[in-house]
Design a protein around this motif. Structure first.
Motif, PDB file in Angstrom:
ATOM      1  N   GLN A  52      -0.631  -1.626   2.964  1.00  0.00           N
ATOM      2  CA  GLN A  52       0.821  -1.795   2.834  1.00  0.00           C
ATOM      3  C   GLN A  52       1.376  -0.925   1.716  1.00  0.00           C
ATOM      4  N   LYS A  53       0.670  -0.883   0.576  1.00  0.00           N
ATOM      5  CA  LYS A  53       1.072  -0.021  -0.524  1.00  0.00           C
ATOM      6  C   LYS A  53       0.521   1.377  -0.273  1.00  0.00           C
ATOM      7  N   ASP A  54       1.341   2.376  -0.539  1.00  0.00           N
ATOM      8  CA  ASP A  54       0.910   3.749  -0.240  1.00  0.00           C
ATOM      9  C   ASP A  54      -0.198   4.238  -1.169  1.00  0.00           C
ATOM     10  N   LEU A  55      -0.280   3.692  -2.378  1.00  0.00           N
ATOM     11  CA  LEU A  55      -1.346   4.027  -3.333  1.00  0.00           C
ATOM     12  C   LEU A  55      -1.404   5.516  -3.656  1.00  0.00           C
TER      13      LEU A  55
ATOM     14  N   MET B 148      10.075  10.748  -6.220  1.00  0.00           N
ATOM     15  CA  MET B 148      11.218  11.443  -5.643  1.00  0.00           C
ATOM     16  C   MET B 148      11.384  11.146  -4.158  1.00  0.00           C
ATOM     17  N   LEU B 149      10.458  10.393  -3.557  1.00  0.00           N
ATOM     18  CA  LEU B 149      10.450  10.175  -2.120  1.00  0.00           C
ATOM     19  C   LEU B 149      10.930   8.773  -1.763  1.00  0.00           C
ATOM     20  N   SER B 150      11.460   8.644  -0.566  1.00  0.00           N
ATOM     21  CA  SER B 150      11.789   7.322  -0.037  1.00  0.00           C
ATOM     22  C   SER B 150      10.510   6.595   0.343  1.00  0.00           C
ATOM     23  N   GLY B 151      10.633   5.288   0.578  1.00  0.00           N
ATOM     24  CA  GLY B 151       9.467   4.510   0.985  1.00  0.00           C
ATOM     25  C   GLY B 151       8.837   5.023   2.271  1.00  0.00           C
ATOM     26  N   GLY B 152       9.675   5.406   3.226  1.00  0.00           N
ATOM     27  CA  GLY B 152       9.164   5.914   4.494  1.00  0.00           C
ATOM     28  C   GLY B 152       8.435   7.234   4.328  1.00  0.00           C
ATOM     29  N   MET B 153       8.948   8.094   3.464  1.00  0.00           N
ATOM     30  CA  MET B 153       8.292   9.379   3.221  1.00  0.00           C
ATOM     31  C   MET B 153       6.954   9.170   2.516  1.00  0.00           C
ATOM     32  N   ARG B 154       6.915   8.229   1.586  1.00  0.00           N
ATOM     33  CA  ARG B 154       5.651   7.939   0.898  1.00  0.00           C
ATOM     34  C   ARG B 154       4.594   7.454   1.889  1.00  0.00           C
TER      35      ARG B 154
ATOM     36  N   LEU C  78      -7.976   2.054  10.167  1.00  0.00           N
ATOM     37  CA  LEU C  78      -7.720   0.659   9.841  1.00  0.00           C
ATOM     38  C   LEU C  78      -6.368   0.600   9.131  1.00  0.00           C
ATOM     39  N   LEU C  79      -5.401  -0.049   9.745  1.00  0.00           N
ATOM     40  CA  LEU C  79      -4.048  -0.100   9.203  1.00  0.00           C
ATOM     41  C   LEU C  79      -3.696  -1.549   8.877  1.00  0.00           C
ATOM     42  N   ASP C  80      -3.574  -1.843   7.584  1.00  0.00           N
ATOM     43  CA  ASP C  80      -3.317  -3.207   7.127  1.00  0.00           C
ATOM     44  C   ASP C  80      -1.847  -3.353   6.751  1.00  0.00           C
ATOM     45  N   GLU C  81      -1.027  -3.741   7.726  1.00  0.00           N
ATOM     46  CA  GLU C  81       0.416  -3.922   7.550  1.00  0.00           C
ATOM     47  C   GLU C  81       1.070  -2.740   6.830  1.00  0.00           C
ATOM     48  N   PRO C  82       0.883  -1.527   7.327  1.00  0.00           N
ATOM     49  CA  PRO C  82       1.356  -0.354   6.586  1.00  0.00           C
ATOM     50  C   PRO C  82       2.863  -0.216   6.505  1.00  0.00           C
ATOM     51  N   PHE C  83       3.607  -0.888   7.391  1.00  0.00           N
ATOM     52  CA  PHE C  83       5.059  -0.704   7.418  1.00  0.00           C
ATOM     53  C   PHE C  83       5.826  -1.966   7.025  1.00  0.00           C
ATOM     54  N   SER C  84       5.126  -3.003   6.604  1.00  0.00           N
ATOM     55  CA  SER C  84       5.771  -4.302   6.414  1.00  0.00           C
ATOM     56  C   SER C  84       6.795  -4.318   5.277  1.00  0.00           C
ATOM     57  N   ALA C  85       6.678  -3.411   4.304  1.00  0.00           N
ATOM     58  CA  ALA C  85       7.603  -3.411   3.173  1.00  0.00           C
ATOM     59  C   ALA C  85       8.843  -2.553   3.427  1.00  0.00           C
TER      60      ALA C  85
END
Length: 260
Positions: free
Chosen positions: A87-90, A138-144, A161-168
């Motif tokens: 979920q967090k781009d890290l 400098m990036l939006s959440g979607g860009m990150r 493996l995608l663990d709720e990558p877009f939930s935020a």
């Protein structure tokens, strides 16, 4: 029609964690198969152990018992074969977009020139050309999240493996990134396992949905999603979408009818 080939088989996995009042059983005799180029969503009640499953598949946790088979062979973990996106781009804030994308290739010792050329191709495909020297702040959440997805894909894993990558993210951005993900999966011929709490997202993206029981988690049912629309937005317009959505809500005992 060619027979379906099983890529990943999770068999009879059990996992418990120590609690104040003794061990807490999280996974109990959990078994499911993932086919080559599958897109499978895993849904279940909150806290049922979905992330624990991912950590075991990725080799970050060891199961108490059970086995994992990859293309017919029993293995200890899928380290090196999976890309794990959370979920967090890290993203590292001190690295540019290009620097973050290159990180995994650097650790593999890929020729720097070839690595940069490859990264630029991915950035172009994901609509981030021109942002190579931008920093994450400098990036939006979607860009990150797009940068995080590129960083995962560029390592060419067998399974994502995608663990709720877009939930935020906000709903409009989520819809856009679902489309980006679907295109990327088709372009790079990837197998995907998605953990999500969003039933709408699971139906729109998946070929199959695995429904887990409450803790300790077991596979309750597996639903085939026979929509096949290329776009997640088009999938939501399919006449069968509502039926799948309500069936999955019923599996999770979610009330979908408005009350007066």
């Amino acid at each position: 029609m060619q027979p379906t080939s099983v890529q990943l088989s999770v068999r009879n996995i059990r996992k418990a964690f120590a609690g104040k009042n003794g061990d807490v059983q999280v996974l109990d005799d959990l078994s499911f198969n993932i086919n080559e180029r599958d897109f499978v969503s895993i849904i279940g009640p909150s806290g049922c152990g979905k992330t624990t499953i991912f950590n075991i598949i990725a080799g970050l946790l060891e199961p108490d018992s059970g086995t994992i088979h990859f293309r017919g062979e029993e293995i200890e973990s899928l380290r090196g074969r999976v890309g794990y996106m959370m979920q967090k781009d890290l993203l590292f804030p001190w690295r540019t977009v290009l620097g973050n994308v290159l990180l995994g290739l650097e650790t593999r010792g890929i020729d720097p020139g070839k690595a940069v050329d490859k990264a630029r191709v991915y950035l172009q495909q994901f609509g981030l050309a021109g942002f190579e020297n931008a920093y994450p702040k400098m990036l939006s959440g979607g860009m990150r999240q797009r940068v995080a997805l590129i960083r995962t894909l560029i390592m060419d894993p067998d399974i994502l493996l995608l663990d709720e990558p877009f939930s935020a993210l906000d709903y409009q951005t989520r819809l856009y990134l679902e489309g980006v993900l679907k295109d990327a999966v088709e372009t790079y011929n990837k197998t995907v396992i998605l953990v999500t709490h969003d039933i709408d997202e699971a139906v729109a993206l998946s070929k199959r949905v695995v429904v887990l029981s409450g803790r300790p988690a077991r596979v309750k049912t597996v639903h085939d999603i026979e929509i096949g629309a290329r776009s997640p937005i088009a999938a939501r317009s399919d006449s069968r979408f509502s039926g799948y959505f309500h069936s999955l809500c019923a599996e999770l005992d979610i009330q979908t009818e408005a009350t007066s």
